[in-house]
Design a protein around this motif. Structure first.
Motif, mmCIF file in Angstrom:
data_model
loop_
_atom_site.group_PDB
_atom_site.id
_atom_site.type_symbol
_atom_site.label_atom_id
_atom_site.label_comp_id
_atom_site.label_asym_id
_atom_site.label_seq_id
_atom_site.Cartn_x
_atom_site.Cartn_y
_atom_site.Cartn_z
ATOM 1 N N GLU A 1 0.848 -1.199 0.000
ATOM 2 C CA GLU A 1 0.000 0.000 0.000
ATOM 3 C C GLU A 1 0.877 1.240 0.000
ATOM 4 N N ASN B 1 -0.959 -1.172 -8.617
ATOM 5 C CA ASN B 1 -1.097 0.194 -8.105
ATOM 6 C C ASN B 1 -2.158 0.979 -8.879
ATOM 7 N N ARG B 2 -3.321 0.369 -9.076
ATOM 8 C CA ARG B 2 -4.375 1.008 -9.858
ATOM 9 C C ARG B 2 -5.035 2.179 -9.130
ATOM 10 N N ASP B 3 -4.865 2.274 -7.818
ATOM 11 C CA ASP B 3 -5.543 3.315 -7.044
ATOM 12 C C ASP B 3 -4.671 4.531 -6.753
ATOM 13 N N ASN C 1 -4.240 6.011 -14.735
ATOM 14 C CA ASN C 1 -3.443 6.526 -13.619
ATOM 15 C C ASN C 1 -1.957 6.632 -13.937
#
Length: 350
Positions: free
Chosen positions: A143, A172-174, A200
């Motif tokens: 994270e 790490n799509r967010d 992103n």
């Protein structure tokens, strides 16, 4: 005692490469292009209407944005321009990295990343490169608040392949994943195509290296329109006119001269490969650099010794003091004549 000093923001600044002013020097320490800008840029400079400098420039830098968009076959709303890629990256940091989670970038990479993170109060972690100076994909699965990857990396010159980039992005799509491609023109294909698949991903490039315009300070980013719009909102919040009229005009001329760009880029690559062979013959080891520099160490002679002896001859290369890289030299690629002189002097040292 002056109490105003209690409120100073203190930071260890980024240290740029030395800029000596010697007429007889061979300057191989800041990865500048050894060839002049496009002749078309020279023509623009010769005929530039000086009187227009009394007027503010176009805040959108539309001519340059449109020229970059055309060159890369993207929409103008997918292009952001700034005062060198350092400016572009700094704005990206301010725009996208605002969570309390640490952003991730390697322990050995462009040394401005941790300076910006500290300056903007962004927490960060620096996963270690492996023994061959490659990034380890699994280190970027945790994270985080964002990811920054220089590809090719600096100062190592190593390229991470498409499967690596996809792996990191998929995990790490967010968060925003920035791919800093300052040297990409010397290695082949940009990862720009990934911006069509992932909303992103932000690609950052520069005119300073392959387009011979380090002195004009032109950088740009490409990504989906939402990313670009957010960066423009931040940029316009503190500097509404970042690009001068002259930098826009010269930038347009440079990016439109594809033939000159290809010719000088290929000459640098050819000289780089020649230099690799010569360095290996002299006992140097290095990764397979795909940039306009080589990050090398000698098998028996200490890097600082080589650095000092070259400097005495007015040949400047870059030496870093970091724990893992203190015995390496970063050697920019100059003209063939400059590199031949450099190799001749190295032979006297090693």
């Amino acid at each position: 005692m002056s109490s105003w000093k209690d409120n100073l923001r203190t930071i260890d600044p980024y240290v740029p490469g030395e800029q000596p002013q010697l007429s007889d020097m061979i300057k191989l320490n800041t990865n500048e292009n050894p060839y002049p800008p496009s002749p078309k840029a020279r023509d623009v400079l010769t005929n530039f209407a000086l009187d227009t400098l009394r007027l503010y420039p176009d805040p959108d830098s539309s001519l340059l944005v449109n020229a970059i968009a055309k060159r890369y076959e993207v929409g103008a709303d997918q292009v952001f321009v700034g005062v060198g890629s350092d400016d572009v990256l700094a704005i990206a940091f301010m725009t996208f990295f605002n969570s309390k989670k640490p952003i991730l970038f390697p322990d050995i990479t462009y040394s401005f990343y941790d300076v910006w993170a500290t300056l903007f109060n962004i927490p960060f972690e620096r996963p270690a490169l492996d023994d061959d100076f490659n990034l380890v994909a699994a280190d970027y699965y945790k994270e985080n608040g964002g990811v920054v990857i220089a590809n090719p990396n600096a100062p190592t010159g190593i390229v991470q392949n498409e499967s690596f980039l996809r792996d990191v992005i998929e995990h790490n799509r967010d968060v925003v994943v920035i791919i800093d491609e300052a040297y990409v023109d010397f290695c082949g294909e940009s990862a720009l195509y990934l911006t069509k698949e992932y909303d992103n991903v932000l690609i950052v490039q520069t005119f300073s290296k392959s387009r011979s315009m380090a002195g004009m300070r032109i950088g740009y980013a490409m990504g989906n329109p939402e990313l670009i719009n957010a960066m423009n909102d931040v940029r316009f919040s503190y500097n509404s006119y970042p690009m001068t009229r002259l930098s826009v005009a010269l930038g347009v001329a440079a990016i439109e001269d594809e033939d000159y760009f290809q010719a000088t880029k290929n000459q640098i690559i050819e000289t780089r490969e020649w230099t690799k062979r010569e360095l290996k013959a002299l006992g140097f080891t290095f990764g397979d650099s795909k940039t306009n520099f080589i990050f090398a160490k000698h098998s028996t002679v200490d890097a600082e010794v080589i650095f000092d002896k070259l400097r005495e001859k007015h040949i400047f290369v870059r030496h870093f003091s970091g724990e893992r890289i203190r015995n390496y030299l970063r050697i920019s690629i100059g003209t063939m004549a400059e590199m031949e002189k450099f190799i001749d002097e190295l032979k006297k040292i090693v």
